[in-house]
Design a protein around this motif. Structure first.
Motif, PDB file in Angstrom:
ATOM      1  N   VAL A 165       0.846  -1.189   0.000  1.00  0.00           N
ATOM      2  CA  VAL A 165       0.000   0.000   0.000  1.00  0.00           C
ATOM      3  C   VAL A 165       0.885   1.244   0.000  1.00  0.00           C
ATOM      4  CG1 VAL A 165      -1.736   1.339   1.227  1.00  0.00           C
ATOM      5  CG2 VAL A 165      -1.854  -1.184   1.234  1.00  0.00           C
ATOM      6  N   ASP A 193      -2.047   4.581  -3.874  1.00  0.00           N
ATOM      7  CA  ASP A 193      -3.165   3.685  -3.615  1.00  0.00           C
ATOM      8  C   ASP A 193      -4.217   4.469  -2.841  1.00  0.00           C
ATOM      9  OD1 ASP A 193      -2.219   1.066  -4.611  1.00  0.00           O
ATOM     10  OD2 ASP A 193      -0.632   1.401  -3.154  1.00  0.00           O
ATOM     11  N   ILE A 243      -8.334   7.276  -4.207  1.00  0.00           N
ATOM     12  CA  ILE A 243      -7.792   5.909  -4.155  1.00  0.00           C
ATOM     13  C   ILE A 243      -7.535   5.349  -5.560  1.00  0.00           C
ATOM     14  CG2 ILE A 243      -9.113   5.439  -2.044  1.00  0.00           C
ATOM     15  CD1 ILE A 243     -10.700   3.380  -3.878  1.00  0.00           C
ATOM     16  N   GLY A 244      -6.716   4.312  -5.596  1.00  0.00           N
ATOM     17  CA  GLY A 244      -6.554   3.548  -6.829  1.00  0.00           C
ATOM     18  C   GLY A 244      -5.456   4.013  -7.760  1.00  0.00           C
ATOM     19  N   ASN A 247      -2.151   3.569  -9.174  1.00  0.00           N
ATOM     20  CA  ASN A 247      -1.204   2.454  -9.187  1.00  0.00           C
ATOM     21  C   ASN A 247      -0.255   2.665 -10.357  1.00  0.00           C
ATOM     22  OD1 ASN A 247       0.201   0.097  -9.628  1.00  0.00           O
ATOM     23  ND2 ASN A 247      -1.536  -1.234  -9.218  1.00  0.00           N
ATOM     24  N   GLN A 268      -5.606   7.742  -9.883  1.00  0.00           N
ATOM     25  CA  GLN A 268      -6.400   7.674  -8.657  1.00  0.00           C
ATOM     26  C   GLN A 268      -7.740   8.373  -8.887  1.00  0.00           C
ATOM     27  OE1 GLN A 268      -3.611   9.554  -6.056  1.00  0.00           O
ATOM     28  NE2 GLN A 268      -4.400  11.628  -6.412  1.00  0.00           N
ATOM     29  N   TYR A 301     -10.521  -2.875   2.622  1.00  0.00           N
ATOM     30  CA  TYR A 301      -9.599  -3.453   1.626  1.00  0.00           C
ATOM     31  C   TYR A 301      -8.957  -4.721   2.179  1.00  0.00           C
ATOM     32  CZ  TYR A 301      -5.028  -3.720  -0.836  1.00  0.00           C
ATOM     33  OH  TYR A 301      -3.892  -4.128  -1.503  1.00  0.00           O
ATOM     34  N   ARG A 305      -3.909  -4.848  -5.648  1.00  0.00           N
ATOM     35  CA  ARG A 305      -3.726  -3.490  -5.143  1.00  0.00           C
ATOM     36  C   ARG A 305      -5.119  -2.901  -5.016  1.00  0.00           C
ATOM     37  NH1 ARG A 305       1.348  -1.084  -6.681  1.00  0.00           N
ATOM     38  NH2 ARG A 305       0.433   0.910  -6.092  1.00  0.00           N
ATOM     39  N   ILE A 306      -5.244  -1.745  -4.406  1.00  0.00           N
ATOM     40  CA  ILE A 306      -6.579  -1.182  -4.170  1.00  0.00           C
ATOM     41  C   ILE A 306      -7.345  -1.017  -5.485  1.00  0.00           C
ATOM     42  CG2 ILE A 306      -7.784   0.938  -3.479  1.00  0.00           C
ATOM     43  CD1 ILE A 306      -6.089   1.037  -1.000  1.00  0.00           C
ATOM     44  N   ASN A 307      -6.659  -0.565  -6.546  1.00  0.00           N
ATOM     45  CA  ASN A 307      -7.379  -0.398  -7.818  1.00  0.00           C
ATOM     46  C   ASN A 307      -7.833  -1.744  -8.382  1.00  0.00           C
ATOM     47  OD1 ASN A 307      -4.479  -0.860  -8.355  1.00  0.00           O
ATOM     48  ND2 ASN A 307      -5.109  -0.733 -10.496  1.00  0.00           N
TER      49      ASN A 307
END
Ligand code: SRM
Ligand code: SRM
Ligand code: SRM
Ligand code: SRM
Ligand code: SF4
Ligand code: SF4
Ligand code: SF4
Ligand code: SF4
Ligand code: SF4
Ligand code: SF4
Ligand code: SF4
Ligand code: SF4
Lengths: 414, 358, 414, 358
Positions: free
Chosen positions: D166, D182, D263-264, D266, D277, D305, D314-316
């Protein structure tokens, strides 16, 4: 010295994570040099004031060392009368060794110089990669620079110029590295020191070098000129190690975490617990190599890809760099020269064609990628796009000539 | 105006289809459980209560003469149940309740020159547009292009050789009434319009013509004394949008209005989201009466698709998997600067990653 | 009659695919009505001329039937002196029954009328879905219309107006159908007959209705207002049929063609050859149902989604419709009324706010989806987007109010 | 200018890192075969010839005082081999050839208040920017935000609980020197700049300020007799781009400069292409000295998450799989009109399909 009260900042001393406030207080309270104690006291005072009023109090200006136009971020306090000892608080941006390697001796040497001339606050590193020596008076910047410059350190970039570059730990320690990040880093940046030290470009220009597509330097996001190591032949598979991995982790773990996460379904696990790789469809994303570093490694025919135009938000919204060179070797002297030449052509074109405060990515969006590639004399390649155009708004009257170029290239390649 | 003409229209709008629907279909309306594909051109739908309706699909020339239409009605009565429909691709479908009627019906249709097929993973009829037969702005004749291609693709219409269904479209100008397709054969003009200045003033509303241009290449101008228009040829992308509202903007040119081939238009939501078609080949001669060059390219793409794609991959799914470098390699179509987008949103079509194929 | 030579067209008579040229010739050579023979002879003459010169020779004009403003595409020959009998060659666009169902009697009736007043050429159907009666003189258009209008057929749209709609075979024959396409088709279009017959919108407006996400009507691509049947609950799985399928086709076929082709990995094949569906992640793409229609069916809680703004290339490039209503029931009278009301609001807003010759999709792109949704009083829903904004260029000062709306909605929903 | 200052600089540029590199790393430069992760904060890289190099990573306050720097050097000499480096996230890394040195080194670091961890699937140090300590345009103090959050996330820094690594970033204005992550915590201004008209004339180059505005909301204007600027508040998106070139365009506001969470982002090419993001929460109070509201949201996102994502997502990747409707449901963050893009290319972010989640 009467210490400023810092009730709000004090709250940032609790908690387990190292506190920058405690650090500044150490300098205020325990440093033998009064200049440093006073500076940090007033710095804390102004910072506390910012916390209380939710407002910043620095303004810019112009400060530079003799012979250079950039490399320093000048800061003068808007409330200097309240905090006179930190009234002038400039940051010197100093280029780190490629790959960010240091010895304790080297750091001590820098510490000693900074102790003489600065606030005692330093950051390894700023987001662009510079060592940031934070807090020097206009006069002391010159002294400090003279001293560190004598033993091999030089200022980085600030303003509309070529900026300090970053390269990952790479070949020094990383099994994924496909190229010599550090040489590329130094060959590129050190070729443009004039453009770095004497800001005269339309806007900033950043190089970042990552040894593989994991891109630990965020090069594609944040660099105008991103270099990413990769390979062209088949990845290396140690089937024994694959078997071990399966033995330990189990087949389904491998399927769920490797096979089915391959973006192009280029992997399949054979009955005998060996792995088959469809190298034609592998897009070099790195995922499977990341999960099984012992079993999978980049191929042997290694080189780099170049992407242009990454930047953050301002004016047009974020932009990633996009491919202009899918693959090139960087091994012998000619390779390096070709790379540096390309960078020169790119920067010259940028210097001549970008508008004021326009990044190269914005410029390309304005003039069109095709025009840029033609100016750079780069051959069109389908690897440069996600897909061909979806609209018919293009004038195609010299289709034949363009088609011929491609056919001839393919024939000469074959 | 004579009396007959003063008749006030009955604004009945869209008629109810139920009145023409096969009784078995009416009875099971909304109650179908599944379908099977007994053979090319034949669908067998089964209802929850076990009822069956059999469909036989056949390709026709889209422009029907009355003799052909009556022949189809006659076949419909003698060999089917008198109920039929046309698909969105102008294929005719006869519905019968009794499976035994299927083979005789097929024989009769084929015997009369109608081609049975076009279902499932075949190359179904090419949807097309008016062309020289009727439209006022065509640069080619869609009907002729389609007839020529279908003659060559007829085997694929009758069979199930393709990885998934193949929907081809054609259009006779860049407006593209034919819509997108797995493969689309469209006009691509390559020169700016030649302006017939004498006519502009009388025929065209100049402001609205100016407004039609996507790249603002048209300005009002006085040409030898008359109010006319002029085109900035450096800006003009030769789209022809100015031509319908202003016929003196002659965009059509016997030599310079070429054909282009597009692939990957997929409108179903199956698997991926609907996808736009992409340009793969242009500069193709607009060569009546049989346009052999265009047909050759379409056949080449289809043969590679057939060979290389996996079951259920539409053309866009397939290329997404193998990647564009490989597509151009396998089809041996040249990749040029024209493939790289320079229109709004171009950015999104560039490769912002180091995902590369070698 | 002296027949025009048609050396080029003749080449379109060879080959196995049915030839439209042969059809036109049949009318020229064998039809008992001289008017039809002559018309088709001159039509062939002009068409041959087009083939030889690679040029079209029709121009537009204004022709309509008494009481209507549209529905006819007028064509006058630019070389009428050479081909006088087809000099006036208008196309009447006639709306087909919803779902395109016919009986042979119905077709014969239409054929008889067309024989009296037209060229004898007809198309089922044009790309928008109309029956196109191709080739009538200005005078005969009225006679033909009067006749077919008496027995229940009406003109469709042409010009800046609501256009003829299309609905798939759907519930009449298709197991995938999630709604009554034909009723929706007729309720929508027949509510706007005034807007259809008397063109007064900024530009054309098309409805298309597909019973499921396979979208056999290309609604998302080609309709300003697309209605797509779908379901909200769990899909129906006949596990026995799944087992049969596995027995016949084999597990790996199922894995390769169904499981691994699911766009959201929502499917898994259990050890006992049954299928598990993660309905929360199923996006209703239809693929698995298409491959295994006997085993898998849409759920029972069925309804429609509405997407706005599909169109072809002109001016801005192709545009697909995008979701403005993720799901609504269409079962009872109130549901239908709600649907028609929404369509009215959309068309009214379009009529008032679109520029001349601007499709609703272009209008939304110009004013922004959020403004459109607010004007329509539609609540924002994450199903309307692929992802939230990637840029910070938005003014968020009333964030709190907006957030509250959402929270209240969720609470009232719960 | 005094002599000392006329010294001509030695333009040596970027120093060679080799001179400071651990001999084992130098010897095996480019020869590393694989690495293992013996425990959080520790990396073991093995070269083809069998050589090993052990890395111990520790988090520090990014702004080092000389005492801290010297302490690190001292530890580096006594417990390591005197070789170290800083990561792109300002974590310090000590490299030792002898695995036996690892544990004592860790003990000494932790003993001195440095936090060992930040490797693999941990939450590593938050990369941040200058803030009130030094920048001329910040609306908050990134260092303070980060210290406050890391105090709360320290357990995740030391552990391997996350589905994948992260990378969090913060920035103290909308320019975002911190880059994407992230998770990113950034300033989001909510009101147009208040203009200090008396200063504009002397301080700002008006044309270049006008040119900086992404929405062309700024026009030159005369205000009480002086040349100044005015902002069209209906157009202004409160981005603050006009502020750096023209400080009188006061964009910073103690109340109306809020925080937003994204978020997201990457940047690796692993699996999917690099992704931008996305905005998930805004209107968050800019609340020194500990910004508890922002930390609470970040922790909430991380806990969901951690619970819901699969290994290596990963978050995405995770949100792409479960979809945005589910993300907002699970995190209980409100979805608003602000999430729907209205910037250039907005079209691409709308759902042009019937892919829906219920
Ligand atoms: C008859 C027709 C609807 C109508 O009312 O006219 C129709 C009917 C069926 N379609 Fe369709 N589709 C029809 C045009 C389309 C179109 C539109 C078009 O052709 O322009 C599309 C989307 C267009 C596109 O290019 O994407 C379409 C995308 C599908 C799909 C999705 C295919 C995919 O995987 O992407 C299916 C599902 C499948 O193939 O099993 C489908 C499936 C079917 C099924 C199997 C549905 C069913 O269970 O009955 C029907 C039989 C089809 C067959 O040929 O095997 N139908 N279908 C149309 C026949 C056209 C023709 O004569 O060939
Ligand atoms: C007849 C037909 C083609 C065919 O042979 O099937 C057709 C023919 C014409 N279309 Fe079309 N369009 C036809 C379906 C379409 C479709 C497909 C559809 O409706 O699903 C499209 C794409 C979808 C869409 O609406 O975008 C289509 C997009 C256009 C456009 C571009 C619209 C746009 O915004 O991009 C124009 C140009 C315009 O309207 O100014 C146009 C204009 C025309 C005109 C009226 C050309 C003109 O301005 O004089 C053509 C008259 C030809 C003639 O002489 O009959 N036609 N047109 C189709 C209508 C038959 C019917 O009513 O059933
Ligand atoms: C030391 C450092 C490079 C440097 O010269 O500074 C580094 C080093 C390594 N990275 Fe990295 N990465 C480093 C920053 C990054 C960044 C940039 C950032 O953090 O801002 C990225 C991409 C940024 C992003 O947000 O996408 C990055 C994306 C990766 C990935 C891809 C992860 C993924 O699946 O998306 C890997 C592969 C992996 O995780 O196995 C990776 C893997 C690695 C490996 C395992 C490579 C290796 O085999 O030695 C190294 C040990 C990492 C570890 O922590 O376990 N490294 N890595 C950076 C340590 C930062 C830190 O202190 O935490
Ligand atoms: C110090 C640093 C943040 C930090 O604390 O680490 C920083 C600080 C500033 N950045 Fe930055 N940027 C820093 C890395 C970045 C990065 C990250 C990177 O380089 O990888 C970015 C995003 C990538 C990019 O280049 O787009 C970045 C994007 C900007 C921008 C927006 C550029 C754009 O085109 O979007 C500005 C505004 C400008 O240049 O006009 C900017 C401007 C500034 C200024 C000079 C603000 C100003 O105009 O006065 C800040 C001076 C702060 C100070 O007082 O020291 N800074 N800035 C970073 C440089 C330290 C170093 O040299 O190592
Ligand atoms: S970018 Fe690649 S080579 Fe460089 S450190 Fe990261 S993983 Fe290693
Ligand atoms: S590197 Fe990426 S694309 Fe290549 S095989 Fe491994 S997972 Fe697939
Ligand atoms: S595609 Fe063009 S030429 Fe063909 S019918 Fe449509 S508008 Fe006319
Ligand atoms: S052809 Fe297209 S681009 Fe050229 S002038 Fe006409 S409308 Fe404009
Ligand atoms: S759209 Fe769906 S319901 Fe309609 S015919 Fe096609 S598959 Fe059947
Ligand atoms: S309908 Fe599509 S998304 Fe849903 S389970 Fe089947 S394949 Fe997956
Ligand atoms: S993010 Fe903004 S405020 Fe913070 S350092 Fe960068 S420019 Fe300054
Ligand atoms: S804040 Fe941004 S949008 Fe507003 S005036 Fe300044 S630059 Fe323009």
């Amino acid at each position: 010295m009467n210490k400023h009260q810092t009730p709000m900042l004090d709250q940032l001393e609790s908690g387990e994570w190292p506190s920058f406030i405690s650090g500044i207080k150490r300098l205020r309270d325990h440093h033998e040099d009064r200049r440093i104690r006073d500076t940090n006291n007033d710095l804390l005072g102004q910072l506390e004031h910012s916390y209380e009023t939710i407002k910043g109090y620095w303004k810019g200006g112009t400060v530079s060392v003799y012979g250079y136009g950039g490399g320093i971020i000048p800061r003068f306090s808007e409330i200097g009368e309240l905090f006179p000892k930190s009234r002038e608080f400039h940051t010197l941006r100093v280029q780190p060794p490629a790959g960010n390697y240091y010895t304790t001796d080297c750091l001590r040497q820098l510490a000693d110089s900074w102790e003489k001339w600065g606030s005692g606050l330093v950051t390894f590193h700023g987001q662009t990669g510079n060592i940031m020596f934070i807090g020097a008076t206009t006069e002391n910047t010159q002294h400090f620079f003279n001293e560190i410059n004598d033993y091999g350190f030089d200022l980085g970039g600030a303003g509309p110029c070529v900026r300090t570059a970053q390269s990952c730990v790479g070949s020094g320690r990383c099994e994924q590295s496909c190229t010599n990040e550090h040489d590329i880093h130094r060959r590129l940046v050190n070729n443009f020191l004039d453009e770095m030290h004497r800001p005269a470009l339309p806007y900033k220009f950043k190089f970042k070098i990552s040894g593989c597509p994991n891109d630990c330097m965020n090069a594609i996001e944040r660099a105008d000129f991103a270099v990413i190591g990769t390979w062209r032949d088949e990845m290396q598979v140690d089937q024994e190690a694959v078997r071990e991995y399966v033995a330990v982790k189990g087949r389904s773990y491998l399927v769920d975490n490797v096979i089915s996460r391959c973006p192009t379904h280029a992997l399949s696990l054979n009955e005998d617990d060996t792995l088959s790789v469809d190298n034609r469809n592998c897009v070099r994303c790195m995922h499977c190599l990341n999960v099984m570093p012992k079993a999978l490694s980049p191929g042997k025919d290694r080189g780099i890809s170049i992407l242009i135009g990454g930047k953050r938000t301002l004016k047009i919204g974020d932009r990633f760099g996009t491919v202009i060179v899918p693959f090139m070797k960087v091994e012998n002297e000619e390779d390096y020269e070709r790379l540096v030449e390309l960078a020169e052509e790119v920067i010259d074109f940028f210097a001549e064609n970008a508008l004021e405060h326009e990044r190269i990515g914005e410029m390309i969006e304005r003039i069109g990628m095709v025009n840029f590639l033609e100016a750079m004399n780069i051959e069109m390649d389908p690897n440069m796009i996600v897909h061909p155009r979806e609209n018919s708004y293009v004038r195609t009257d010299n289709w034949e000539q363009e088609a011929t170029k491609w056919i001839e290239r393919r024939n000469s390649a074959a | 105006m004579p009396a007959t003409q003063r008749r006030v229209p009955i604004e009945s709008g869209c008629p109810d289809g139920m009145q023409y629907m096969h009784p078995v279909m009416k009875r099971n309306f909304g109650q179908w459980k599944y379908h099977e594909d007994p053979k090319p051109g034949v669908l067998k739908h089964v209802a929850h209560d076990g009822d069956e309706i059999w469909t036989v699909r056949a390709g026709t020339q889209r422009i029907l003469d009355l003799f052909t239409l009556r022949k189809l009605c006659e076949i419909g009565d003698r060999y089917a149940d008198g109920y039929l429909r046309f698909t969105i691709r102008s294929n005719i479908e006869f519905m019968v309740a009794d499976g035994a009627k299927v083979d005789p019906l097929i024989a009769e249709l084929e015997g009369n020159g109608f081609i049975v097929g076009g279902t499932r993973n075949s190359v179904t009829s090419i949807s097309h547009t008016q062309g020289w037969l009727h439209c006022d702005i065509p640069a080619t004749d869609a009907s002729g292009v389609v007839k020529s291609m279908m003659d060559q693709l007829i085997g694929e219409f009758r069979a199930w050789n393709m990885p998934n269904r193949v929907h081809i479209t054609t259009s006779c100008c860049q407006i593209n009434c034919g819509g997108q397709g797995d493969i689309a054969i469209n006009i691509q003009h390559t020169k700016p319009p030649k302006i017939n200045h004498d006519l502009v003033a009388n025929v065209c509303e100049r402001p609205s013509v100016v407004a039609r241009c996507p790249v603002a290449a048209i300005r009002p101008a006085m040409v030898n004394g008359k109010p006319s228009l002029e085109v900035d040829e450096r800006k003009c992308v030769c789209c022809g949008a100015c031509y319908p509202p202003c016929p003196p903007m002659q965009i059509n040119d016997p030599e310079h209005s070429k054909l282009a081939v597009w692939i990957g238009g997929n409108h179903s939501n199956a698997r991926g989201r609907p996808s736009f078609q992409k340009l793969v080949a242009a500069g193709i001669p607009n060569n009546p009466p049989r346009w052999p060059e265009a047909t050759a390219i379409v056949k080449r793409i289809l043969s590679v698709y057939k060979r290389d794609a996996q079951d259920w991959e539409r053309i866009n799914d397939w290329v997404e998997r193998i990647g564009w470098p490989r597509f151009f390699e396998l089809t041996e179509l040249p990749f040029t600067k024209f493939h790289i987008d320079n229109w709004r949103g171009q950015q999104k079509s560039l490769n912002a990653s180091s995902h590369l194929r070698f």
